[in-house]
Design an enzyme around this catalytic site. Structure first.
Site, PDB file in Angstrom:
ATOM      1  CG  ASN A   1      -1.568   1.336   1.456  1.00  0.00           C
ATOM      2  OD1 ASN A   1      -2.469   1.747   0.726  1.00  0.00           O
ATOM      3  ND2 ASN A   1      -1.106   2.061   2.476  1.00  0.00           N
TER       4      ASN A   1
ATOM      5  CB  SER B   1      -4.396   4.820  -8.386  1.00  0.00           C
ATOM      6  OG  SER B   1      -5.156   5.978  -8.664  1.00  0.00           O
TER       7      SER B   1
ATOM      8  CE1 TYR C   1      -0.214   8.085  -6.670  1.00  0.00           C
ATOM      9  CE2 TYR C   1      -2.044   8.189  -8.230  1.00  0.00           C
ATOM     10  CZ  TYR C   1      -1.531   7.785  -7.013  1.00  0.00           C
ATOM     11  OH  TYR C   1      -2.321   7.079  -6.133  1.00  0.00           O
TER      12      TYR C   1
ATOM     13  CB  THR D   1      -6.348   9.164   2.858  1.00  0.00           C
ATOM     14  OG1 THR D   1      -5.650   9.872   1.818  1.00  0.00           O
ATOM     15  CG2 THR D   1      -7.091   7.977   2.257  1.00  0.00           C
TER      16      THR D   1
END
Length: 275
Positions: A108, A159, A172, A207
């Site tokens: 993760n 993702s 990313y 988050t």
């Protein structure tokens, strides 16, 4: 922006809020990036399901705050930078010394980036790729022999940005796309040896890491939520429950999947609505 709804969606949970089961009784689970967000929720989920949980992350203080709810008999915190082979070796050796085996690995740990392609320098590319991709490689490489012995399972946290492009997130996107395809490759290589490898691909999830971005750019959050048919972002616990499912025997014939957790946004053709 309806901030009341946002605060409700971002509700924080602890282990006492979760229904206790024995689904992972006598199983040992490593969760990287377990100090906050999806990682913390995942550690709590596995613990509530009876597992012995190893929480790994860069900040031992954050890990210990999460582990406080879980108790010492079935949890163990280990400071670990997944970009460091030495740290990962200590993590694996510490887990084996504490619990004797490893049954599940949840990769993760990750970091974000928001920059136009021409504004993203080499240092930023290395930071994102080293953590989000090579972190997965480093941990998987050392844990996999243990999983082969136990016929275990890997769940990678990718993702929706690894399934399609996003302007301003080239590094990313590239890293998460690599994680998604690495998941498929490992599933093909090791499925016949008894190790299943899957990934989850969350979209907007509230988050500690991304809340400051949403607070700074509320128009961005509004636009993101408008693309989600369910009309809201995910709670970290909702992602954690899917991770636990994929690692469990309930998912025994699921291998090589990159499962979107996106409230239905990937169901769209991408066109503007006709009605």
């Amino acid at each position: 922006m309806n901030w009341t709804r946002l605060e409700q969606t971002n509700k924080q949970y602890n282990a006492c809020d979760l229904k206790m089961t024995s689904r992972f009784e006598n199983k040992v689970v490593i969760v990287t990036g377990a100090g906050s967000g999806i990682g913390a929720a995942t550690a709590r989920r596995f613990w509530a399901d009876g597992a012995k949980v190893v929480l790994a992350g860069r900040s031992l203080e954050k890990l210990q705050r999460v582990a406080w709810d879980l108790g010492d008999n079935r949890s163990f915190s280990q400071s670990c930078d997944v970009t460091s082979a030495e740290d990962v070796a200590r993590l694996v050796n510490g887990t084996l010394a504490m619990f004797g085996s490893i049954d599940v690995l949840v990769n993760n740990a990750g970091v974000g980036s928001l920059n136009a392609f021409l504004d993203t320098g080499d240092a930023e590319w290395h930071r994102i790729i080293d953590t989000n991709l090579f972190g997965v490689v480093n941990v998987t490489r050392l844990v996999l022999p243990q999983l082969l012995a136990r016929k275990g399972s890997i769940v990678n946290v990718s993702s929706v940005s690894g399934l399609g492009g996003d302007p301003g997130m080239s590094a990313y996107n590239a890293a998460k796309a690599a994680v998604s395809n690495l998941t498929r490759t490992l599933a093909l290589e090791y499925g016949r040896m008894g190790v299943r490898v899957n990934a989850v691909s969350p979209s907007v999830t509230f988050t500690e890491m991304n809340m400051p971005v949403f607070e700074q750019y509320p128009a961005l959050l509004t636009a993101l939520l408008e693309r989600i048919p369910l009309g809201r972002g995910a709670q970290a616990e909702e992602v954690a429950s899917v991770i636990a499912f994929l690692a469990s025997d309930d998912a025994s014939f699921i291998n090589g999947v990159n499962l979107p957790i996106d409230g239905g946004s990937s169901a769209s053709s991408g066109q503007a609505p006709f009605i």
